[in-house]
Write a protein that holds these residues in place. Structure first.
Motif, mmCIF file in Angstrom:
data_model
loop_
_atom_site.group_PDB
_atom_site.id
_atom_site.type_symbol
_atom_site.label_atom_id
_atom_site.label_comp_id
_atom_site.label_asym_id
_atom_site.label_seq_id
_atom_site.Cartn_x
_atom_site.Cartn_y
_atom_site.Cartn_z
ATOM 1 N N LEU A 148 21.803 -5.031 10.659
ATOM 2 C CA LEU A 148 22.247 -5.953 9.613
ATOM 3 C C LEU A 148 23.159 -5.245 8.625
ATOM 4 N N LYS A 149 23.323 -3.936 8.813
ATOM 5 C CA LYS A 149 24.252 -3.136 8.008
ATOM 6 C C LYS A 149 23.993 -3.257 6.509
ATOM 7 N N TRP A 204 11.517 -1.462 11.253
ATOM 8 C CA TRP A 204 11.990 -2.531 10.360
ATOM 9 C C TRP A 204 13.137 -2.025 9.502
ATOM 10 N N GLN A 232 22.809 -1.582 3.056
ATOM 11 C CA GLN A 232 22.773 -0.199 2.550
ATOM 12 C C GLN A 232 21.348 0.346 2.582
ATOM 13 N N LEU A 247 13.067 -11.182 -2.105
ATOM 14 C CA LEU A 247 14.070 -10.125 -2.192
ATOM 15 C C LEU A 247 14.774 -9.992 -0.853
ATOM 16 N N TRP A 303 21.528 7.090 -8.432
ATOM 17 C CA TRP A 303 20.099 7.039 -8.102
ATOM 18 C C TRP A 303 19.421 8.334 -8.526
ATOM 19 N N LEU A 347 10.156 10.327 -4.408
ATOM 20 C CA LEU A 347 11.019 11.090 -5.299
ATOM 21 C C LEU A 347 10.844 12.580 -5.059
ATOM 22 N N ARG A 379 24.160 -10.380 2.172
ATOM 23 C CA ARG A 379 24.772 -9.719 3.325
ATOM 24 C C ARG A 379 25.631 -10.721 4.117
ATOM 25 N N LYS A 415 3.534 -9.600 -5.444
ATOM 26 C CA LYS A 415 4.390 -8.551 -4.904
ATOM 27 C C LYS A 415 4.940 -8.932 -3.536
ATOM 28 N N ILE A 416 4.062 -9.473 -2.707
ATOM 29 C CA ILE A 416 4.486 -9.798 -1.352
ATOM 30 C C ILE A 416 5.510 -10.920 -1.375
ATOM 31 N N MET A 423 9.605 -1.009 0.043
ATOM 32 C CA MET A 423 8.982 -0.321 -1.083
ATOM 33 C C MET A 423 8.277 -1.323 -1.986
ATOM 34 N N THR A 424 8.922 -2.461 -2.210
ATOM 35 C CA THR A 424 8.340 -3.478 -3.086
ATOM 36 C C THR A 424 7.167 -4.183 -2.413
ATOM 37 N N VAL A 425 7.395 -4.601 -1.170
ATOM 38 C CA VAL A 425 6.374 -5.394 -0.497
ATOM 39 C C VAL A 425 5.199 -4.515 -0.058
ATOM 40 N N LEU A 456 14.354 -0.575 -0.164
ATOM 41 C CA LEU A 456 13.788 -1.121 -1.403
ATOM 42 C C LEU A 456 12.842 -2.289 -1.096
ATOM 43 N N ILE A 457 13.205 -3.073 -0.076
ATOM 44 C CA ILE A 457 12.387 -4.245 0.263
ATOM 45 C C ILE A 457 10.975 -3.805 0.629
ATOM 46 N N MET A 499 19.518 2.307 0.703
ATOM 47 C CA MET A 499 18.713 2.210 -0.522
ATOM 48 C C MET A 499 18.155 0.797 -0.682
ATOM 49 N N ILE A 500 19.010 -0.173 -0.437
ATOM 50 C CA ILE A 500 18.631 -1.567 -0.654
ATOM 51 C C ILE A 500 17.643 -2.010 0.424
ATOM 52 N N GLY A 557 8.713 -9.693 -2.796
ATOM 53 C CA GLY A 557 9.372 -8.852 -1.799
ATOM 54 C C GLY A 557 10.039 -9.681 -0.719
ATOM 55 N N PHE A 597 11.869 10.322 -14.586
ATOM 56 C CA PHE A 597 10.887 11.404 -14.718
ATOM 57 C C PHE A 597 10.800 11.875 -16.168
ATOM 58 N N LEU A 638 17.227 -3.207 9.773
ATOM 59 C CA LEU A 638 17.994 -3.715 8.621
ATOM 60 C C LEU A 638 19.258 -2.884 8.407
ATOM 61 N N LEU A 665 16.949 8.664 -11.633
ATOM 62 C CA LEU A 665 15.617 9.069 -11.180
ATOM 63 C C LEU A 665 15.108 10.191 -12.073
ATOM 64 N N ILE A 694 13.403 5.074 0.562
ATOM 65 C CA ILE A 694 12.556 5.088 -0.625
ATOM 66 C C ILE A 694 11.255 4.319 -0.392
#
Lengths: 509, 335, 346
Positions: free
Chosen positions: B123-124, B115, B126, C307, C123, B253, C315, C300-301, B135-137, B132-133, B128-129, C304, C131, B119, C127, B76
């Motif tokens: 690092l296994k 990258w 998921q 995150l 998802w 999407l 993990r 954002k950075i 996607m945000t950054v 997601l990182i 999507m997750i 992120g 939309f 991950l 999603l 994503i």
């Protein structure tokens, strides 16, 4: 009907498309007894249990609970009637506390809110009184060992059950002291009048704990026996039975072809918790058998050799080269092949075609960029379809659509295509029709004659006796003995399996 | 006859193709001149050309996404990678010649993919997750590069990539076709396709057959990253600017949608590049149609939402069972 | 008193890390910038993020079951614009509020039904929901619509004074009530516990006879409701309805949950977590605002990056758990005493 009989099943039959899983089986459980259900794979144990607990619908027969006819339509209903089951895989939520696992869905409440104090108290009392265990019930289940998790499941089952408790292989991941602990719990419950159905692959345990034993084979009831009047030897032969005489026996082994050189040598290879140290060697062109009952460590040994499970100890030498850390890719490069036991989940790739399934191992041996041209692929596929007599209209058919025997032949072709030096075959003839069975056995002998080493695993001892040059016998995850040449016979293997207990203790403890 | 019908209707490509044809037919009858193509200055113009031109960034990303989804994954972060690479190319163009800028953008795409791959493979985490990182950054990084402004590009050669014409057709179409063909060739001429489909269909069996999933994961996410970079170059050159906030917004999407419409299942396994091509064309045609019919363009999102659910329901075993049961009941009632 | 080391376990380590982070950020802000330490600056964190607290808390339930809800941001925009346009048409304010909350419940329940009944991927379904909600916004109006309704003006201007001059808004009060209710729900009701059970192990939950389907549909309904409530709070805060409101906010809500210790794999986390997640993100924003020279995209950075760190931490916890389990099985065969630190079989 006996007055103290608790759960009685009469004339139970259950069929699946193409298989008769149970035919006209009787079973009875008395109050205050521990009753073992024995049988090899496909004997119908789990089908019977599923019928008793309402997960499967029986085709024929009646079930009586305390002399009244019942017919549970779901596990829920069976539970409500007082039949609780604890499976080998603990069906609890590890992220919840011990107490919560026991009481979720029927939490004690006060003023409409969950009364945690009361829940903890009740759980502690339950575990203490019924199971004689004292643990912190507030901790999450995940912080406890499998044994405790199992105990929690049993506590939950006991708390909701009135009379019948079914334990489906509860001991397979427990150690000796934990098994003893479990047995104490079982005896305690038994003395309270509970009837326990116990399923286990461990002969010693069955003999130690059960009052009576019911043996099933191929969906048929073989008999119900008083444990004290039965010897191990008798039990094992009842479980395994006398199969039809081998038409293959005429096909003699080519012992003469065996080279003097070892292809593979293993010293003390082990994985804690799954297999105790194994010592073995395989010569070129030799057929080595691994014999033992279900759960004896046959598959585990094979998976260690092929690098699917990492070993924590021991050495593995292939053609004088020491392998430090085995993995399937490396194993293939070193000339190994592995037909897994569980064809459906470990063997076939259902969505792919026969041709693609055959190519997988050879392609991964050659590497991703060294693609086998389609023309060559077709040639290979054609060759093996003809050689192994695979019945299919087209090599582009999805493997899913083939019968079990033909699927197995495709998996064999996958490995034959890599031109292996050692082929590990884990139950290659299970769930396969008789015709294919004979073809596969013949293939094993032919391969050996060509100089391929074979590690052959089978639950059918006649098969092992017929095909192998040497047989290593396993029991309860220990290697307990070896038979060679003329000494290989079903009788001798059986004797080793049932009487090898002393050997294990003295050699390895 | 019915045999023939069954054979064709069961093909994974049949339904998406039928839907696309249906959509084009609707256009043929409702929009005069939809299929009309004119030649101006030796360049072809018309709705069809327009659709083909506009679909390219989506197509390129969807191709990468197809491989990722075949391996039971998802990416994503493609929209964010697009924004980063667009910004990177645009800002480097100010100081360096064109080839460097393009190469730089591609390398950045590769690094982003790497990258994600690390991950997920090592690092296994998921998929999507993990994605997601980025996607945000990603959009933050893109803004960092552009300094919070929309960078305008003044480089005729660069603009040619997204706006120019070659032999009458928009140049972007050639790039899209090239990417499509390269991936198709890779699928046919290396074992990549076989291994991906094998892992996506049965991980355990594949592992037992010696296929290493980690390597495959790295490869597909890197390809997805590079595809996003190509899309980033195309988008930024087409509008002669790099907009960190809005470049490639929500393209992930559309890309997932294109893949799923094209017949590749979210559960992995068999993948269909041709299907993805049709899926991407369908989405773009839908947008153009809605626009041309005179429905407010805002409707596109609502229609897309309904299409997504419809397509997923068609793929859902539960739903099929329901339909089969009800049609079975009908038959029983009729008899 | 129990030892602190005993109190810190893998269930609350992330919460503790987040608390530590908030203290660190607050300390840094207070030392670096004058005026940062003011009570009102702290309260503004709540005022500016009240809607996000509500939405992230609702999302937390979904994530604990192992799902996700991507439709929340779009639905907030939808609520804002439908509220604005209905008010414009002269509908009574309270009726409008009721209507939007009802819409949220229906919308969420619909998504939950599709996910459970047809086993669709959450998802994908949410999603599509995203939309749909955004598309419906555009259909109502592509322009920003001002709200001039008296009730809404009143609600917006209302200041609840706490500790002298400092005040909070209606939205903050609502968000606090919502979070308290969520905590109660998660801890003291059967539904709350089913949510954890479903997230921990669906097949076990089913075998234990828990209502898996109902729970799944309920959490999405709850999330739909919280988006509507959050939408109301946000609309009051913004005093306008606009289709482009809060683009990408769903990721903020997810990030808040992750930073607040809600495990994305499901089954674990405390409902106080999302609030802490929102607060730490808000704190970062405030610091960057005070700093002045850094642009807003740094938020954002940094978010992120956080995150990433927290996902890594999650993990590690999962890996450690796996290792421990492997040990406990392995040790059973060698030294059974050592594995029973917690369990004493008498």
């Amino acid at each position: 009907m006996n007055s103290d009989s608790l759960l009685v099943a009469k004339g139970i039959s259950k069929g699946f498309p193409g298989v008769k899983a149970l035919s006209n089986v009787d079973f009875s459980l008395r109050k205050g007894e521990i009753h073992s259900l024995m049988g090899e794979n496909g004997a119908g144990k789990s089908t019977l249990i599923k019928v008793l607990t309402g997960i499967l619908k029986k085709d024929q027969g009646q079930i009586y609970l305390e002399n009244s006819l019942i017919s549970p339509a779901s596990a829920e209903e069976a539970k409500r009637l007082g039949i609780s089951t604890v499976y080998q895989e603990v069906n609890l939520c590890e992220n919840l506390s011990v107490a919560e696992n026991i009481y979720i869905g029927r939490e004690p409440k006060k003023n409409g809110r969950i009364d945690w104090k009361e829940m903890y108290r009740k759980a502690e009392v339950l575990l203490k009184e019924k199971l004689n265990i004292e643990i912190d019930v507030k901790r999450t289940l995940s912080s406890y060992s499998t044994a405790i998790q199992q105990m929690t499941a049993i506590a939950k089952a006991v708390d909701t059950s009135s009379g019948v408790l079914i334990l489906d292989e509860p001991t397979s991941s427990l150690d000796k002291s934990e098994v003893q602990k479990l047995f104490e719990v079982m005896k305690n419950l038994k003395s309270r009048g509970m009837g326990i159905i116990f399923v286990s692959h461990f002969l010693d345990q069955v003999f130690e704990i059960s009052d009576r034993i019911t043996v099933l084979r191929n969906g048929q009831l073989i008999g119900e026996y008083q444990t004290s009047l039965l010897t191990r030897n008798e039990l094992v032969s009842k479980m395994i039975g006398k199969e039809w005489i081998e038409p293959l026996l005429s096909q003699k082994k080519h012992a003469a072809n065996i080279s003097k050189k070892n292809f593979l040598m293993v010293k003390g290879l082990e994985k804690k918790g799954s297999m105790n140290p194994v010592h073995l060697s395989i010569k070129k062109g030799e057929v080595l058998g691994l014999a033992g009952l279900l759960g004896s460590g046959r598959t585990e040994t094979a998976k260690l050799l092929f690098g699917i499970d990492a070993s924590d100890n021991g050495t593995l030498v292939i053609e004088n080269e020491k392998i430090h850390s085995m993995n399937p890719k490396l194993a293939i490069e070193k000339g190994l092949g592995f037909c897994p036991e569980d064809r459906k989940t470990e063997g076939i790739v259902g969505e792919l075609t026969i041709r693609e399934n055959m190519m997988l191992a050879l392609q991964s041996k050659r590497g991703i960029f060294n693609y086998i041209p389609l023309k060559e692929q077709k040639k290979i596929a054609e060759k093996y379809i003809k050689l192994l007599n695979i019945k299919t209209p087209d090599m582009e058919e999805k493997i899913e659509n083939l019968s079990g025997g033909n699927q197995q032949k495709v998996i064999l072709s996958r490995w034959l295509a890599t031109n292996p030096s050692l082929l590990i075959m884990d139950e290659p003839t299970r769930g396969v029709d008789i015709g294919s069975k004979l073809e596969i056995r013949k293939l094993i002998l032919d391969l050996a004659a060509e100089g391929v080493s074979i590690l052959f695993i089978s639950a059918e001892l006649e098969e092992v006796a017929a095909c192998c040059d040497r047989v290593i016998v396993l029991r309860d995850r220990y290697q307990i003995g070896q038979l060679e040449g003329e000494k290989i016979s079903v009788k001798n293997i059986l004797e080793l399996i049932s009487e090898g207990a002393g050997v294990v203790e003295s050699v390895h403890d | 006859m019915s045999q023939f019908m069954i054979r064709y209707t069961q093909s994974k490509l049949f339904w998406p193709f039928a839907a696309l044809v249906l959509l084009l037919l609707i256009n043929f009858f409702t929009i005069p001149g939809f299929f009309h193509i004119t030649i101006k200055n030796g360049h072809l113009f018309g709705s069809l050309i327009d659709i083909m031109n506009r679909v390219i960034p989506l197509l390129v990303i969807a191709i990468g996404m197809t491989l990722v989804i075949a391996k039971e994954g998802i990416d994503i972060s493609v929209g964010s990678i697009l924004a980063i690479t667009a910004a990177a190319a645009a800002s480097l163009l100010e100081v360096a010649p064109l080839p460097y800028a393009i190469l730089f953008a591609l390398v950045i795409g590769l690094i982003c993919g790497l990258w994600n791959g690390i991950l997920i493979a090592y690092l296994k985490i998921q998929p999507m997750i993990a994605t997601l990182i980025l996607m945000t950054v990603g959009r933050g990084i893109a803004q960092l590069i552009t300094g919070g402004q929309i960078l305008t590009i003044n480089n005729k050669a660069y603009e040619y990539i997204g706006k120019g014409f070659l032999l009458g057709f928009p140049f972007a179409i050639y790039i899209g076709l090239a990417v499509f063909c390269i991936v198709l060739i890779v699928k046919k001429k290396t074992a990549l396709g076989l291994f991906l489909e094998s892992i996506g269909s049965n991980k355990t069996s594949s592992h037992f057959a010696g296929i290493r999933p980690e390597k495959m994961i790295l490869i597909v996410y890197i390809i997805s990253g590079i595809c996003s970079a190509i899309a980033g170059i195309l988008v930024s050159s087409n509008v002669s600017s790099a907009d960190a906030n809005n470049a490639g917004l929500w393209i992930e999407l559309d890309a997932i949608l294109a893949v799923v419409i094209g017949g590749t299942s979210m559960r992995g396994g068999r993948f269909y590049l041709g299907g993805t091509l049709i899926g991407a064309l369908f989405i773009q045609t839908l947008s153009t149609t809605i626009y041309s019919i005179g429905i407010r363009p805002e409707m596109t999102m609502v229609v897309k939402a309904i299409v997504v659910i419809a397509v997923c329901l068609m793929q859902s075993g539960e739903f099929r069972k329901l339909i089969r049961q009800s049609s079975f009941k009908k038959k029983v009632n009729e008899a | 008193m129990k030892k602190i080391s005993h109190r810190i376990n893998e269930n609350n380590i992330i919460i503790i890390a987040t608390l530590f982070l908030i203290v660190l950020l607050y300390g840094y802000g207070s030392l670096s910038f004058t005026g940062f330490l003011s009570m009102q600056v702290f309260l503004n964190l709540f005022i500016d993020n009240a809607y996000l607290i509500i939405i992230a808390t609702g999302m937390a339930f979904v994530i604990i079951t192992g799902g996700i809800d991507l439709s929340v941001a779009s639905f907030v925009a939808f609520v804002s614009i439908i509220t604005a346009s209905l008010l414009e048409h002269g509908l009574h304010a309270y009726l409008v509020i009721l209507l939007t909350l009802l819409l949220g419940i229906i919308f969420g329940a619909g998504q939950g039904y599709l996910i459970f009944r047809f086993q669709l991927h959450p998802w994908i379904v949410t999603l599509a929901g995203m939309f749909l909600a955004r598309g419906l916004c555009y259909l109502i109006s592509t322009e920003s619509v001002e709200i001039t309704d008296n009730t809404f003006m009143f609600l917006s201007d209302y200041k609840l004074y706490v500790m002298g001059e400092n005040y909070i808004s209606i939205g903050v009060v609502l968000s606090i009530i919502f979070v308290a209710a969520a905590i109660y729900l998660s801890k003291y009701t059967s539904f709350g516990r089913y949510v954890y059970a479903v997230g921990g192990n669906v097949s076990s939950a089913r075998l234990m006879g828990l209502p898996v389907g109902k729970t799944t549909i309920m959490v999405y309904t709850l999330s739909g409701f919280s988006s509507a409530l959050g939408g109301f709070v946000f609309t009051v805060y913004m005093q306008s309805g606009y289709a482009l409101h809060l683009m990408g906010m769903e990721m903020d809500a997810i990030a808040a949950c992750v930073i607040g210790g809600i495990l994305l794999t499901g089954g674990a986390g405390y409902l106080i977590g999302p609030v802490l997640g929102v607060l730490s993100m808000g704190m970062i924003q405030t610091i960057i605002m005070f700093q002045g020279t850094l642009s807003s995209w740094w938020t954002k950075i940094v978010v992120g990056f956080l995150l990433f760190l927290f996902i890594l931490l999650q993990r590690l916890i999962v890996i450690r758990r796996g290792k421990k389990r492997m040990h406990s099985i392995a040790d059973l065969h060698t030294d059974s005493a050592s594995t029973k630190q917690h369990a004493s079989i008498s």
